[in-house]
Enzyme design. Structure first.
Site, PDB file in Angstrom:
ATOM      1  N   ASP A  44       0.883  -1.303  -0.040  1.00 38.22           N
ATOM      2  CA  ASP A  44       0.031   0.164  -0.098  1.00 38.22           C
ATOM      3  C   ASP A  44       0.937   1.120  -0.134  1.00 38.22           C
ATOM      4  O   ASP A  44       1.994   1.185   0.228  1.00 38.22           O
ATOM      5  CB  ASP A  44      -0.953  -0.029   1.178  1.00 38.22           C
ATOM      6  N   ASN A  97      -5.635  -4.630  -6.442  1.00 36.27           N
ATOM      7  CA  ASN A  97      -6.934  -4.085  -5.758  1.00 36.27           C
ATOM      8  C   ASN A  97      -6.715  -2.416  -5.508  1.00 36.27           C
ATOM      9  O   ASN A  97      -7.775  -1.900  -5.347  1.00 36.27           O
ATOM     10  CB  ASN A  97      -7.137  -4.771  -4.495  1.00 36.27           C
ATOM     11  N   TYR A 163     -12.646   7.091 -13.555  1.00 32.27           N
ATOM     12  CA  TYR A 163     -12.838   6.267 -12.864  1.00 32.27           C
ATOM     13  C   TYR A 163     -13.652   5.247 -13.664  1.00 32.27           C
ATOM     14  O   TYR A 163     -12.961   3.971 -13.766  1.00 32.27           O
ATOM     15  CB  TYR A 163     -13.571   6.458 -11.510  1.00 32.27           C
ATOM     16  N   LYS A 167     -11.926   1.436 -14.770  1.00 30.88           N
ATOM     17  CA  LYS A 167     -12.511   0.172 -14.532  1.00 30.88           C
ATOM     18  C   LYS A 167     -12.939  -0.344 -15.535  1.00 30.88           C
ATOM     19  O   LYS A 167     -12.881  -1.787 -15.498  1.00 30.88           O
ATOM     20  CB  LYS A 167     -13.553   0.582 -13.248  1.00 30.88           C
ATOM     21  N   THR A 198     -16.576   1.278   2.544  1.00 29.42           N
ATOM     22  CA  THR A 198     -15.207   1.676   2.884  1.00 29.42           C
ATOM     23  C   THR A 198     -14.738   3.327   2.740  1.00 29.42           C
ATOM     24  O   THR A 198     -15.797   4.103   2.461  1.00 29.42           O
ATOM     25  CB  THR A 198     -14.282   0.709   1.887  1.00 29.42           C
TER      26      THR A 198
HETATM   27  N1  NAD Z   1     -16.112   0.906  -1.952  1.00 32.22           N
HETATM   28  C1  NAD Z   1     -16.493   0.516  -2.927  1.00 32.22           C
HETATM   29  O1  NAD Z   1     -17.784   0.875  -3.077  1.00 32.22           O
HETATM   30  C2  NAD Z   1     -15.875   0.055  -4.463  1.00 32.22           C
HETATM   31  C3  NAD Z   1     -16.688  -0.185  -5.142  1.00 32.22           C
HETATM   32  C4  NAD Z   1     -16.171  -0.715  -6.331  1.00 32.22           C
HETATM   33  C5  NAD Z   1     -14.945  -1.134  -6.610  1.00 32.22           C
HETATM   34  N2  NAD Z   1     -13.958  -0.682  -5.466  1.00 32.22           N
HETATM   35  C6  NAD Z   1     -12.628  -0.811  -5.753  1.00 32.22           C
HETATM   36  O2  NAD Z   1     -12.193  -1.566  -4.662  1.00 32.22           O
HETATM   37  C7  NAD Z   1     -10.529  -1.298  -4.455  1.00 32.22           C
HETATM   38  C8  NAD Z   1     -10.380  -0.983  -3.098  1.00 32.22           C
HETATM   39  O3  NAD Z   1     -11.167   0.101  -2.658  1.00 32.22           O
HETATM   40  P1  NAD Z   1     -11.864   0.308  -1.188  1.00 32.22           P
HETATM   41  O4  NAD Z   1     -13.183   0.288  -1.235  1.00 32.22           O
HETATM   42  O5  NAD Z   1     -11.219  -0.890  -0.239  1.00 32.22           O
HETATM   43  O6  NAD Z   1     -11.208   1.646  -0.842  1.00 32.22           O
HETATM   44  P2  NAD Z   1      -9.969   1.957   0.509  1.00 32.22           P
HETATM   45  O7  NAD Z   1      -9.919   3.350   0.068  1.00 32.22           O
HETATM   46  O8  NAD Z   1     -10.625   1.409   1.772  1.00 32.22           O
HETATM   47  O9  NAD Z   1      -8.869   1.164   0.041  1.00 32.22           O
HETATM   48  C9  NAD Z   1      -8.149   1.462  -0.950  1.00 32.22           C
HETATM   49  C10 NAD Z   1      -6.672   1.135  -0.769  1.00 32.22           C
HETATM   50  O10 NAD Z   1      -5.857   1.540  -1.849  1.00 32.22           O
HETATM   51  C11 NAD Z   1      -4.460   2.287  -1.428  1.00 32.22           C
HETATM   52  N3  NAD Z   1      -3.853   3.119  -2.621  1.00 32.22           N
HETATM   53  C12 NAD Z   1      -4.602   3.954  -3.182  1.00 32.22           C
HETATM   54  N4  NAD Z   1      -3.746   4.491  -3.971  1.00 32.22           N
HETATM   55  C13 NAD Z   1      -2.590   3.591  -4.232  1.00 32.22           C
HETATM   56  C14 NAD Z   1      -1.325   3.246  -4.919  1.00 32.22           C
HETATM   57  N5  NAD Z   1      -0.833   4.218  -5.695  1.00 32.22           N
HETATM   58  N6  NAD Z   1      -0.628   2.171  -4.783  1.00 32.22           N
HETATM   59  C15 NAD Z   1      -0.901   1.473  -3.623  1.00 32.22           C
HETATM   60  N7  NAD Z   1      -1.957   1.461  -2.861  1.00 32.22           N
HETATM   61  C16 NAD Z   1      -2.937   2.400  -3.000  1.00 32.22           C
HETATM   62  C17 NAD Z   1      -5.103   3.110  -0.242  1.00 32.22           C
HETATM   63  O11 NAD Z   1      -4.251   3.606   0.474  1.00 32.22           O
HETATM   64  C18 NAD Z   1      -6.255   2.378   0.298  1.00 32.22           C
HETATM   65  O12 NAD Z   1      -5.587   1.399   1.586  1.00 32.22           O
HETATM   66  C19 NAD Z   1     -10.672  -0.252  -5.236  1.00 32.22           C
HETATM   67  O13 NAD Z   1      -9.836  -0.493  -6.705  1.00 32.22           O
HETATM   68  C20 NAD Z   1     -11.784   0.552  -5.622  1.00 32.22           C
HETATM   69  O14 NAD Z   1     -12.021   1.256  -6.763  1.00 32.22           O
HETATM   70  C21 NAD Z   1     -14.580  -0.239  -4.452  1.00 32.22           C
END
Ligand code: NAD
Length: 260
Positions: A44, A97, A163, A167, A198
């Site tokens: 991360d 992720n 975004y 995606k 989240t």
């Molecule tokens: N939460 C939702 O509703 C949702 C829906 C669809 C997709 N997603 C996807 O799920 C994945 C995880 O998101 P989440 O909801 O757990 O959010 P989150 O913000 O809780 O976790 C994302 C993590 O990615 C890390 N991160 C950001 N930029 C980074 C980089 N350049 N290198 C390494 N790490 C990095 C952040 O520090 C964080 O710990 C993402 O790809 C997000 O787009 C989330």
């Protein structure tokens, strides 16, 4: 045979590299895998939260290490994968992720630097990690990759063109790679979470205003946000031998959001 079994001694326990593992879905998947005996290298950019997640895994009796990885940085991704192999002697799962939503603008006003940042983290970041992982998986003739896309990888979202484009790109990248590597013992899939509770959605920096989120929830068949653990459960299944015939899929885990 694409997946390596967990049974046996220490050296046969699977190893997963998880990006964005400090928080949300990546954290939940890391904890779930660790409970199954999978050893975790958690990457991360948020070092404090990453170290905290590793401590939580260790306190629960699991095995994990943290590495600083900015997925936009190719060298970080290569270094992390090399570290996983050095630490644990193998790599079985890449969970690519890490993601950000970016700021909200109409396309005509979307700042190019922000567009590039969102594409860089969400799409090129997945590509960087896959390249590093595939080197190991090709050599082993085995491995599983799961890339995090989104329901917005299958739909548009007003204000979130970068975004959504990124995606959608993750799904195209996943499907193409699945075709290329299925014959080399590597299974590659994407997950498409719906709206999940989240930091990305409900955190202080979240890109979704609460009134917009309320409208989204009305469109979710389950009439609620998902929990990170509900996405993690599907990720764990996708990485398991139980999903041995699942290749090149974009698996919706969305409370029925896309059923409308
Ligand atoms: N939460 C939702 O509703 C949702 C829906 C669809 C997709 N997603 C996807 O799920 C994945 C995880 O998101 P989440 O909801 O757990 O959010 P989150 O913000 O809780 O976790 C994302 C993590 O990615 C890390 N991160 C950001 N930029 C980074 C980089 N350049 N290198 C390494 N790490 C990095 C952040 O520090 C964080 O710990 C993402 O790809 C997000 O787009 C989330």
């Amino acid at each position: 045979m694409t997946d390596v079994q967990t049974s046996g001694g220490e050296s046969s326990r699977r190893v997963a590299f998880v990006t964005g593992g400090a928080s949300g879905i990546g954290r939940a998947a890391s904890l779930a895998w660790a409970r199954e005996g999978v050893r975790i290298l958690l990457g991360d950019v948020d070092d404090a939260a990453g170290e905290m997640t590793v401590k939580d895994i260790q306190s629960a009796g699991g095995e994990a290490q943290y590495v600083h990885v900015d997925v936009c940085n190719e060298a970080d991704c290569i270094n992390a994968v090399e570290q996983a192999v050095k630490l644990y002697g193998r790599l079985d799962i890449g969970f690519n992720n890490a993601g950000i939503t970016g700021s909200s603008h109409r396309v005509g006003r979307y700042p190019l630097n922000e567009w590039r940042r969102v594409l860089d983290v969400n799409l090129t970041g997945v590509f960087n990690c896959m390249q590093a992982e595939l080197k190991v998986f090709e050599q082993q003739g085995a491995g599983v990759i799961i890339n995090t896309s989104s329901v917005i990888g299958q739909r548009g979202t007003a204000g979130g063109s970068a975004y959504s484009a990124a995606k959608h790109g993750v799904i195209g990248l996943t499907r193409s790679a699945a075709l290329e590597y299925a014959g080399r013992g590597v299974r590659i899939n994407a997950i498409c979470p719906g709206y999940v509770e989240t930091q990305l959605v409900v955190g202080e920096q979240a890109g979704i205003p609460s009134n917009v989120l309320d409208e989204k929830i009305k469109r979710i068949a389950a009439r609620r946000l998902g929990q990170p653990e509900e996405i993690a459960a599907v990720v764990v299944w996708l990485a398991s031998q139980a999903a041995s015939f699942v290749h090149g899929s974009a698996v919706d885990v969305d409370g029925g959001y896309l059923a409308f």
